[in-house]
Design an enzyme around this catalytic site. Structure first.
Site, PDB file in Angstrom:
ATOM      1  N   CYS A   1      21.778 105.059   9.845  1.00  0.00           N
ATOM      2  CA  CYS A   1      23.035 104.901  10.582  1.00  0.00           C
ATOM      3  C   CYS A   1      23.410 106.139  11.385  1.00  0.00           C
ATOM      4  O   CYS A   1      24.253 106.051  12.288  1.00  0.00           O
ATOM      5  CB  CYS A   1      24.176 104.548   9.624  1.00  0.00           C
ATOM      6  SG  CYS A   1      23.995 102.923   8.887  1.00  0.00           S
ATOM      7  N   ASP A   2      22.827 107.280  11.083  1.00  0.00           N
ATOM      8  CA  ASP A   2      23.180 108.491  11.833  1.00  0.00           C
ATOM      9  C   ASP A   2      22.676 108.451  13.270  1.00  0.00           C
ATOM     10  O   ASP A   2      23.473 108.545  14.207  1.00  0.00           O
ATOM     11  CB  ASP A   2      22.660 109.730  11.103  1.00  0.00           C
ATOM     12  CG  ASP A   2      23.623 110.220  10.036  1.00  0.00           C
ATOM     13  OD1 ASP A   2      24.828 109.921  10.139  1.00  0.00           O
ATOM     14  OD2 ASP A   2      23.189 110.918   9.107  1.00  0.00           O
ATOM     15  N   PRO A   3      21.367 108.343  13.520  1.00  0.00           N
ATOM     16  CA  PRO A   3      20.943 108.304  14.924  1.00  0.00           C
ATOM     17  C   PRO A   3      21.450 107.083  15.668  1.00  0.00           C
ATOM     18  O   PRO A   3      21.790 107.173  16.861  1.00  0.00           O
ATOM     19  CB  PRO A   3      19.413 108.325  14.835  1.00  0.00           C
ATOM     20  CG  PRO A   3      19.081 107.886  13.441  1.00  0.00           C
ATOM     21  CD  PRO A   3      20.217 108.339  12.593  1.00  0.00           C
TER      22      PRO A   3
END
Length: 805
Positions: free
Chosen positions: A568-570
């Protein structure tokens, strides 16, 4: 048909998109455009419509005359027309549509444009300002281009599957077609970058998006960087703690930092474990898996999920319920922020995953029937072609500038989601100044870092997420340090941060203050759960939002949900970039900046939307089943004759199933009527898996892949992510870029998962900054003299080394 009238300008109003894509990635990229106000026309060939029309992950039959619930979510508010490219008149209509479009999106792979009677060279000649985004499994060029692939086999090929799971079981893939959603997110950002560049140069570009490369960035944790400094391979493991059973369900826990692990052990009453330095390393915890599991479960099973969340929250340990399609809409945070809205078809749809303070997003609209907008589109084309207007800019022969040349960003982000978004902005030409402090450097500098005298300069994730930036240090809880930051902000176009919601206000850097000083400023905030609601102040990392959103629920073993490890970060970072582009479009028209809010959990909820859609529409709770899933049957991980090596094999349709049966010599299976369709094959999956593995265990990996891929069956070797490079496809597409870093020397960095026809593939303009590397340079631009800079360093308002090291 027209959508709801809006009270204010939509940020991308005026941008026209022709969508020829299908499945998930392309339609999601154009959904981002239509939600932001662009006019998107979805064109399909009636002889080969989008396969998602009749898709249901729960195998619920789609009634005649209707379309699948996920299709409706991805294609709501788009106008629709059918075009037969085999007919001359229809090809002429397609060309007329392209003449009025800013962007064409397609997902047909090599030959995809040609199937519509198009090719990039002639398109660029006839419509020089048109941008084209092509999304395909491997990219349009390279030795793997056109190779059969599915979501699962691509996950195997990047190394995502091999290191997720328990050592005594087969590893598992990430559920939910997450690679396709990631590719769509990157495609939207790449396409918008090309549109912005074309506006000034008159020169459109072909953006070639590789799903494989998008998965390298989102489903591995910069393991190629890791491989340059650490011995491999990566051990198969799970996070400890992670998804843990409670009295009434599952709770998601996450200890990224050493302090969080120590505090978690204290919460369990096991300070002795927390004080043992060995267990600061997650690999050491995994070596004592049963001991750790028993210790954690002894405590969590005594408490309800809410009790665990409350107790963990008191110690700032990220904790959240493990959500699914049934429970997500009932969570108080989702209800307070009205994240889900009911639709006419009975399904709940999540709202777009960002908010703009001064712009409206298009309200959730209906899905138009096939070809229902044909006459309206034809009439509109007549009007547009008759209307006298200024000619488009004459294309320049020079390479178009990157769209953010002259744009300055103050980067207050840390860890992964925020830094990767600002790194992309730097690749698009922005001057990004990363601000840390010697008292509190970016925590990712220490995560997985090489243990040496300057370990804060040797974290693979920090390196991967921060190329292209200048870096300074400023102590923000000091008045002088804060004033220097504000002077930088006075000159900036954007500030981006991803602290917990309360932090910026605690520094006195609230939106009202910043907006008063710089009315053109755009402030992008990326809290885990949003700026309001009962979860506002909760801590959360990528794994936390994976746990809440349902992504974790559909990944793992039947008895144990697993996290995706940072996906979910990038992906969240790319949504922040897209939202920023929308705010820039608003500023172009109004001259005013605004506050942009991108809660990571709402990004994840959009990616996992199918779970809530299926439960609300069809009353079916989607769940996990190791490597089996609704997208292909059979689908699995199989042993080979090469020791511990495994292969992933998937049959996405009935034709591929028959091919698989021929390859393995299972004529009897191919002739069985009960296995002719996916539903029957899923019921007999154990039997089919046994037959496949009988065949694979008698052959080496290379022979298996050669036979399957040669016959058109998607298959891949489960590589260890540590061994990703060298890779023939990545090398052919120049995915990696070597940069000379002051501490690590020549280092190989991943690029972005799209190539632009007018720009070099190597888009990073400089290596990631060392701590405070550009203090003197940046402060001199503010007018500070050398002696003033030395004084700041003496008082540790700035510096180049963590104050606690």
């Amino acid at each position: 048909m027209s959508d709801t009238k809006r009270p204010a300008l939509w940020p991308l109003e005026g941008i026209r998109v022709l969508d020829l894509s299908g499945e998930v990635a392309g339609p999601y990229s154009t959904k981002l455009f239509v939600d932001a106000g662009a006019d998107v026309i979805k064109a399909e060939c009636p002889d080969s419509p989008d396969p998602l029309r009749q898709w249901s992950a729960s195998d619920t039959p789609v009634p005649k005359g209707e379309e699948g619930a996920l299709f409706q979510f991805l294609n709501a508010s788009k106008r629709r027309i059918e075009i037969k490219p085999s007919q001359k008149e229809e090809r002429q209509l397609l060309d007329r549509l392209l003449s009025q479009s800013d962007l064409l999106v397609e997902s047909g792979g090599p030959g995809g444009l040609e199937s519509w009677g198009l090719d990039w060279a002639s398109l660029h000649d006839r419509h020089p300002q048109l941008c084209v985004a092509s999304i395909s499994p491997w990219g349009l060029e390279g030795p793997y281009a056109g190779r059969p692939a599915t979501e699962m086999t691509l996950q195997a090929a990047v190394g995502s599957i091999d290191y997720r799971g328990l050592p005594d079981r087969k590893p598992v893939f990430a559920g939910g077609r997450v690679g396709e959603w990631a590719a769509g997110s990157f495609a939207a950002v790449g396409a918008m970058s090309a549109i912005l560049a074309a506006r000034s140069s008159g020169q459109g570009q072909h953006v070639d998006v590789s799903m494989f490369e998008a998965m390298v960035l989102s489903l591995t944790v910069y393991h190629d960087l890791n491989s340059q400094w650490f011995e491999g391979p990566l051990p198969r493991a799970i996070e400890i703690p992670s998804n843990e059973p409670t009295q009434d369900g599952w709770v998601g826990l996450c200890t990224i930092t050493g302090q969080q692990w120590t505090d978690f052990c204290a919460l369990l009453g096991r300070q002795d474990i927390g004080e043992d330095d060995r267990y600061l390393d997650g690999r050491a915890r995994m070596e004592h898996f049963e001991q750790m599991r028993d210790m954690i479960h002894k405590w969590t099973r005594r408490h309800t999920t809410e009790e665990v969340i409350e107790l963990a929250g008191l110690m700032r340990i990220p904790a959240a319920p493990v959500g699914n399609g049934q429970t997500l809409p009932e969570m108080d945070q989702m209800q307070a922020r009205r994240v889900f809205r009911p639709q006419a078809n009975g399904a709940l749809h999540p709202v777009p995953p960002y908010r703009l303070s001064e712009s409206s997003l298009r309200p959730l609209g209906e899905t138009h029937p096939p070809d229902s907008d044909r006459q309206e589109i034809l009439d509109e084309l007549d009007t547009l072609e008759q209307k006298a207007s200024a000619p488009p800019p004459t294309p320049t022969e020079a390479t178009p500038e990157r769209p953010l040349e002259g744009f300055r960003v103050i980067d207050l982000t840390c860890f992964w989601a925020g830094p990767v978004s600002t790194s992309y902005l730097a690749s698009m030409g922005a001057d990004v100044i990363k601000v840390e402090s010697v008292q509190r450097p970016d925590g990712m500098r220490f995560a997985g870092a090489l243990r040496n005298a300057e370990l804060w300069e040797w974290s693979p994730v920090f390196h991967g997420a921060n190329p292209g930036k200048r870096g300074i240090t400023l102590r923000l809880d000091d008045d002088e340090g804060k004033e220097l930051l504000l002077r930088l902000i006075d000159q900036a176009d954007a500030v981006i941060e991803n602290f917990s919601a309360r932090v910026l206000e605690n520094f006195g850097l609230d939106w009202a203050t910043l907006h008063a000083r710089n009315p053109r400023l755009i402030l992008v905030r990326m809290p885990a759960f949003g700026l309001d609601g009962p979860w506002r102040d909760r801590a959360g990392f990528a794994m936390t939002v994976e746990q809440v959103s349902g992504l974790s629920w559909i990944t793992g073993y039947e008895d144990l949900p697993l996290v995706l490890r940072g996906y979910c970060d990038p992906v969240g970072g790319m949504h922040a970039v897209f939202a920023l582009f929308g705010a820039l479009e608003h500023r172009r028209h109004s001259g005013q900046g605004q506050l942009v809010e991108v809660p990571l959990v709402e990004v994840a909820i959009n990616i996992a939307a199918e779970q809530v859609i299926e439960y609300s529409k069809n009353d079916v709770l989607l769940t996990r089943n190791a490597n089996r899933g609704p997208y292909a049957a059979p689908q699995g991980v199989y042993k080979t004759a090469d020791g511990k090596e495994l292969v992933a094999i998937a049959t996405p349709d009935d034709e591929t199933w028959q091919t698989l049966c021929r390859v393995i010599g299972a004529r009897d299976l191919g002739e069985r009527s009960d296995l002719a369709h996916p539903e029957g094959r899923r019921r007999c999956h154990d039997e089919i898996d046994e037959r496949i593995e009988e065949w694979t265990t008698m052959r080496g990996t290379e022979e298996i892949l050669s036979l399957f891929i040669g016959a058109g069956v998607p298959a891949a070797h489960l590589i260890n992510a540590h061994d990703l490079s060298p890779h023939p496809q990545l090398e052919a597409r120049a995915f990696f870029q070597k940069l000379l870093h002051p501490k690590t020397g020549e280092t190989r960095y991943p690029g972005w998962p799209m190539s632009f026809s007018a720009w070099p593939r190597a888009l990073h303009l400089r290596p990631p900054p060392t701590l405070g590397q550009h203090n003197v340079e940046v402060l001199a631009q503010l007018g500070l003299q050398q002696e003033e800079v030395e004084d700041l360093k003496e008082r540790q308002i700035i510096g180049n080394r963590p104050s606690f090291m």
